[in-house]
Write an enzyme that holds these catalytic residues in place. Structure first.
Site, PDB file in Angstrom:
ATOM      1  N   HIS A 118      22.138 -44.807  30.111  1.00 59.75           N
ATOM      2  CA  HIS A 118      23.202 -43.691  29.724  1.00 59.75           C
ATOM      3  C   HIS A 118      24.520 -44.738  29.825  1.00 59.75           C
ATOM      4  O   HIS A 118      26.149 -43.662  29.801  1.00 59.75           O
ATOM      5  CB  HIS A 118      23.490 -42.364  30.846  1.00 59.75           C
ATOM      6  CG  HIS A 118      22.594 -41.546  30.679  1.00 59.75           C
ATOM      7  ND1 HIS A 118      22.058 -40.495  31.252  1.00 59.75           N
ATOM      8  CD2 HIS A 118      21.049 -41.935  29.268  1.00 59.75           C
ATOM      9  CE1 HIS A 118      20.039 -40.193  31.131  1.00 59.75           C
ATOM     10  NE2 HIS A 118      20.323 -40.978  29.402  1.00 59.75           N
ATOM     11  N   GLY A 132      15.682 -40.104  42.952  1.00 57.55           N
ATOM     12  CA  GLY A 132      16.827 -39.223  42.436  1.00 57.55           C
ATOM     13  C   GLY A 132      17.019 -38.707  41.264  1.00 57.55           C
ATOM     14  O   GLY A 132      18.449 -38.855  41.106  1.00 57.55           O
TER      15      GLY A 132
END
Ligand code: BV8
Length: 244
Positions: A123, A189
């Protein structure tokens, strides 16, 4: 008190036999460095704003100064923190297996600061400044509330991927290839809510990989192994067990 973390022998066996491990990380890996995750209601990065206002091209164009203030706040926050044992452990893990591909949804560069190399920034990167129109890196005035491109005058934007924007082609191709090829897929996570990143686990599973999740709040029910621990405890425990 360090959190105790039991690593199943079968999980260790899969890692010991692995030719190629693909790791996908999300905001939870940076949480123990002090970087808020996105979805924590009380102090998450989006607690005060609608993410679709802050992390979309439309939101940026409608209020570039607001979006820049959010990203500059995040840059300052990340610059003041350190990689935590989860980041450091993942860099160590890469030395213990024949091949490790690290794909991160995070834009904070903490994996690189922990010593991981060839990190795939799925990203983008919080610290890159790009011309909105030309998409190339530009230098801009860090104090300008809405900087513009010195060559074409378009707005300058942070070098991250916003909702509704395509993943950079090289990152997408490399990540899909690693998820397809790996023997073990380790998801650490992440709430597994954002696609196509969250689809990497499915690609790995469909190609026969053993899938593992590390998350104190498991995100899905289809991982082969789930360690309901914080990454800062589970990753070092896993590395220690693997190297003993
Ligand atoms: C795309 C960068 C297509 C920016 C981010 C409508 C229109 C358009 C697209 C869509 C649409 N509907 C759906 C989509 C697809 C959309 C999407 O998935 N939306 C979701 C909301 C449903 N995806 C996209 O838009 C993507 N692009 O589809 O393009 C396309 C194709 C061709 C041409 C044009 C377009 C792009 C998505 C990228 C968005 N950018 N980040 C920035 O950072 O500001 S997303 C951002 O949110 C993160 O990068 C990350 O991916 C996501 C947050 O997820 P997490 O990292 O998991 O964080 P979260 O807070 O959610 O969870 C933290 C987890 O950690 C929790 O589970 C918690 O339990 C755990 N945890 C906490 N502490 C610890 C811990 N774990 C371990 N240890 C701890 N100590």
């Amino acid at each position: 008190m360090t959190e105790s973390c039991h690593i199943p022998e079968a999980l260790l066996a899969a890692l010991r036999d692995a030719r190629h491990v693909c790791v996908l990380t999300g905001a939870g890996v940076s949480a123990e460095s002090g970087v808020p995750t996105f979805r924590e209601a009380q102090d998450g990065l989006w607690a005060d704003h609608d993410p679709l206002q802050l992390a979309t091209p439309e939101g940026f164009l409608s209020d570039p100064e607001l979006v820049w203030s959010w990203y500059r706040w995040r840059r300052e926050l990340v610059a003041e923190v350190e990689p935590n044992p989860a980041h450091l452990g993942l860099a160590e893990l890469a030395e213990l297996v024949p091949r490790l591909t690290l794909v991160t949804q995070n834009v904070d560069c903490l994996h690189q600061r922990a010593g991981s190399t060839d990190v795939i920034e799925f990203h983008g990167n919080l610290f890159a400044d790009l011309c909105f129109d030309e998409r190339r890196a530009v230098d801009c005035d860090a104090d300008d509330p809405a900087p513009t491109c010195p060559s074409c005058g378009a707005l300058v934007r942070p070098g991250v991927v916003w909702f509704g924007e395509a993943i950079p082609e090289d990152a997408l191709d490399l990540s899909f290839a690693a998820a397809s090829d790996c023997d073990v897929f380790l998801s650490v996570g992440t709430s597994s809510l954002v696609y196509p990143a969250a689809g990497l686990a499915d690609i790995a599973r469909q190609n026969g990989a053993v899938t593992i999740e590390i998350n104190p709040e498991p995100s899905r029910n289809d991982f082969d192994f789930v360690l309901e621990n914080k990454a800062g405890a589970a990753i070092p425990a896993l590395v220690s067990s693997l190297s003993s």
